[in-house]
Design a protein around this motif. Sequence first.
Motif, mmCIF file in Angstrom:
data_model
loop_
_atom_site.group_PDB
_atom_site.id
_atom_site.type_symbol
_atom_site.label_atom_id
_atom_site.label_comp_id
_atom_site.label_asym_id
_atom_site.label_seq_id
_atom_site.Cartn_x
_atom_site.Cartn_y
_atom_site.Cartn_z
ATOM 1 N N PRO A 114 34.781 84.843 97.742
ATOM 2 C CA PRO A 114 34.147 86.129 97.462
ATOM 3 C C PRO A 114 33.413 86.098 96.117
ATOM 4 O O PRO A 114 33.943 85.611 95.119
ATOM 5 C CB PRO A 114 35.319 87.109 97.423
ATOM 6 C CG PRO A 114 36.514 86.271 97.159
ATOM 7 C CD PRO A 114 36.231 84.918 97.746
ATOM 8 N N VAL A 115 32.202 86.556 96.134
ATOM 9 C CA VAL A 115 31.390 86.604 94.930
ATOM 10 C C VAL A 115 31.213 88.069 94.559
ATOM 11 O O VAL A 115 30.757 88.861 95.363
ATOM 12 C CB VAL A 115 30.011 85.936 95.151
ATOM 13 C CG1 VAL A 115 29.144 86.054 93.918
ATOM 14 C CG2 VAL A 115 30.191 84.489 95.557
ATOM 15 N N VAL A 116 31.610 88.418 93.336
ATOM 16 C CA VAL A 116 31.488 89.791 92.873
ATOM 17 C C VAL A 116 30.535 89.813 91.686
ATOM 18 O O VAL A 116 30.775 89.153 90.680
ATOM 19 C CB VAL A 116 32.867 90.364 92.457
ATOM 20 C CG1 VAL A 116 32.722 91.783 91.969
ATOM 21 C CG2 VAL A 116 33.851 90.270 93.612
ATOM 22 N N ILE A 117 29.441 90.527 91.855
ATOM 23 C CA ILE A 117 28.452 90.666 90.793
ATOM 24 C C ILE A 117 28.215 92.159 90.593
ATOM 25 O O ILE A 117 28.184 92.925 91.550
ATOM 26 C CB ILE A 117 27.128 89.959 91.159
ATOM 27 C CG1 ILE A 117 27.367 88.470 91.371
ATOM 28 C CG2 ILE A 117 26.075 90.191 90.095
ATOM 29 C CD1 ILE A 117 26.154 87.704 91.838
ATOM 30 N N THR A 118 28.011 92.553 89.365
ATOM 31 C CA THR A 118 27.777 93.957 89.076
ATOM 32 C C THR A 118 26.461 94.453 89.676
ATOM 33 O O THR A 118 25.527 93.671 89.854
ATOM 34 C CB THR A 118 27.782 94.206 87.548
ATOM 35 O OG1 THR A 118 27.632 95.590 87.318
ATOM 36 C CG2 THR A 118 26.659 93.455 86.870
ATOM 37 N N ASP A 119 26.399 95.740 89.962
ATOM 38 C CA ASP A 119 25.161 96.368 90.418
ATOM 39 C C ASP A 119 24.376 96.957 89.255
ATOM 40 O O ASP A 119 23.300 97.495 89.440
ATOM 41 C CB ASP A 119 25.477 97.490 91.422
ATOM 42 C CG ASP A 119 25.990 96.953 92.742
ATOM 43 O OD1 ASP A 119 25.626 95.816 93.097
ATOM 44 O OD2 ASP A 119 26.748 97.678 93.414
ATOM 45 N N HIS A 120 24.900 96.869 88.057
ATOM 46 C CA HIS A 120 24.293 97.458 86.870
ATOM 47 C C HIS A 120 23.059 96.642 86.487
ATOM 48 O O HIS A 120 23.164 95.541 85.932
ATOM 49 C CB HIS A 120 25.315 97.471 85.731
ATOM 50 C CG HIS A 120 24.910 98.305 84.572
ATOM 51 N ND1 HIS A 120 23.974 97.886 83.657
ATOM 52 C CD2 HIS A 120 25.323 99.536 84.181
ATOM 53 C CE1 HIS A 120 23.818 98.817 82.745
ATOM 54 N NE2 HIS A 120 24.638 99.830 83.037
ATOM 55 N N LYS A 121 21.877 97.177 86.784
ATOM 56 C CA LYS A 121 20.618 96.447 86.567
ATOM 57 C C LYS A 121 20.373 96.124 85.096
ATOM 58 O O LYS A 121 19.912 95.041 84.756
ATOM 59 C CB LYS A 121 19.431 97.255 87.112
ATOM 60 C CG LYS A 121 19.533 97.606 88.577
ATOM 61 C CD LYS A 121 19.255 96.414 89.444
ATOM 62 C CE LYS A 121 19.124 96.836 90.897
ATOM 63 N NZ LYS A 121 20.206 96.444 91.719
ATOM 64 N N GLY A 122 20.697 97.053 84.202
ATOM 65 C CA GLY A 122 20.500 96.807 82.777
ATOM 66 C C GLY A 122 21.375 95.675 82.279
ATOM 67 O O GLY A 122 20.940 94.832 81.486
ATOM 68 N N LEU A 123 22.616 95.643 82.741
ATOM 69 C CA LEU A 123 23.541 94.585 82.350
ATOM 70 C C LEU A 123 23.057 93.233 82.867
ATOM 71 O O LEU A 123 23.099 92.223 82.147
ATOM 72 C CB LEU A 123 24.945 94.895 82.869
ATOM 73 C CG LEU A 123 26.067 93.986 82.413
ATOM 74 C CD1 LEU A 123 26.189 93.985 80.897
ATOM 75 C CD2 LEU A 123 27.378 94.423 83.044
ATOM 76 N N LEU A 124 22.565 93.209 84.099
ATOM 77 C CA LEU A 124 22.041 91.958 84.660
ATOM 78 C C LEU A 124 20.814 91.470 83.891
ATOM 79 O O LEU A 124 20.680 90.270 83.610
ATOM 80 C CB LEU A 124 21.702 92.136 86.143
ATOM 81 C CG LEU A 124 22.884 92.276 87.090
ATOM 82 C CD1 LEU A 124 22.400 92.633 88.497
ATOM 83 C CD2 LEU A 124 23.707 91.006 87.121
ATOM 84 N N ALA A 125 19.914 92.403 83.546
ATOM 85 C CA ALA A 125 18.711 92.029 82.794
ATOM 86 C C ALA A 125 19.093 91.500 81.410
ATOM 87 O O ALA A 125 18.572 90.466 80.963
ATOM 88 C CB ALA A 125 17.772 93.222 82.674
ATOM 89 N N ALA A 126 20.003 92.194 80.734
ATOM 90 C CA ALA A 126 20.442 91.752 79.404
ATOM 91 C C ALA A 126 21.107 90.386 79.492
ATOM 92 O O ALA A 126 20.850 89.508 78.653
ATOM 93 C CB ALA A 126 21.400 92.777 78.794
ATOM 94 N N ALA A 127 21.950 90.196 80.493
ATOM 95 C CA ALA A 127 22.625 88.912 80.663
ATOM 96 C C ALA A 127 21.617 87.794 80.896
ATOM 97 O O ALA A 127 21.726 86.707 80.302
ATOM 98 C CB ALA A 127 23.618 88.985 81.818
ATOM 99 N N GLY A 128 20.631 88.044 81.732
ATOM 100 C CA GLY A 128 19.606 87.035 81.999
ATOM 101 C C GLY A 128 18.820 86.660 80.758
ATOM 102 O O GLY A 128 18.564 85.482 80.491
ATOM 103 N N LEU A 129 18.450 87.679 79.976
ATOM 104 C CA LEU A 129 17.711 87.412 78.740
ATOM 105 C C LEU A 129 18.555 86.647 77.731
ATOM 106 O O LEU A 129 18.078 85.706 77.092
ATOM 107 C CB LEU A 129 17.220 88.723 78.127
ATOM 108 C CG LEU A 129 16.086 89.406 78.890
ATOM 109 C CD1 LEU A 129 15.843 90.808 78.327
ATOM 110 C CD2 LEU A 129 14.819 88.572 78.831
ATOM 111 N N LEU A 130 19.818 87.039 77.601
ATOM 112 C CA LEU A 130 20.699 86.346 76.661
ATOM 113 C C LEU A 130 20.953 84.903 77.087
ATOM 114 O O LEU A 130 20.963 83.995 76.252
ATOM 115 C CB LEU A 130 22.023 87.103 76.514
ATOM 116 C CG LEU A 130 21.943 88.405 75.717
ATOM 117 C CD1 LEU A 130 23.246 89.176 75.839
ATOM 118 C CD2 LEU A 130 21.595 88.135 74.268
ATOM 119 N N VAL A 131 21.142 84.676 78.373
ATOM 120 C CA VAL A 131 21.349 83.308 78.860
ATOM 121 C C VAL A 131 20.086 82.475 78.630
ATOM 122 O O VAL A 131 20.152 81.333 78.173
ATOM 123 C CB VAL A 131 21.765 83.306 80.345
ATOM 124 C CG1 VAL A 131 21.671 81.905 80.936
ATOM 125 C CG2 VAL A 131 23.165 83.859 80.505
#
Length: 136
Positions: free
Chosen positions: A68-85
């Motif tokens: 099972p893969v669980v990823i947040t639906d929070h778009k801002g958190l995903l965008a911030a995570a992508g930029l930080l990575v």
Amino acid sequence: MMYELAGGTLIGLAAALLWLGIGRISGMTGVLSSVFQSWQPQRRWALWFLAGLLLAYPLFRLLGGEAPVVITDHKGLLAAAGLLVGFGTYIGNGCTSGHGVCGMGRLSVRSTVATVTFMVAGVVTVAMMNQLGVQV
């Protein structure tokens, strides 16, 4: 436990085969940059490597595996995570797969420092999110 052992073995085997076969490190930063340069014959390996990564999970599921893969639906958190990575990958001259799997396997001091830094940053991030009550 069995899936983790098999997965780790396959990751190590793939990294070793790529290194021994064509002298390339299997860090995803390098793989993706090579995909975008696949018009060059010496970079076409990256297309096959990426295809293998994309097909691995569906094949695993087809063979009866469950993960099972669980990823947040929070778009801002995903965008911030992508930029930080992306920023971290740029300033760290590579990603966790390149440094953690391949660099540490070659006993690279730089990769060891980078991997420890990634791990500490991850622990601190999770601790901060837990303190702030952020649910993902």
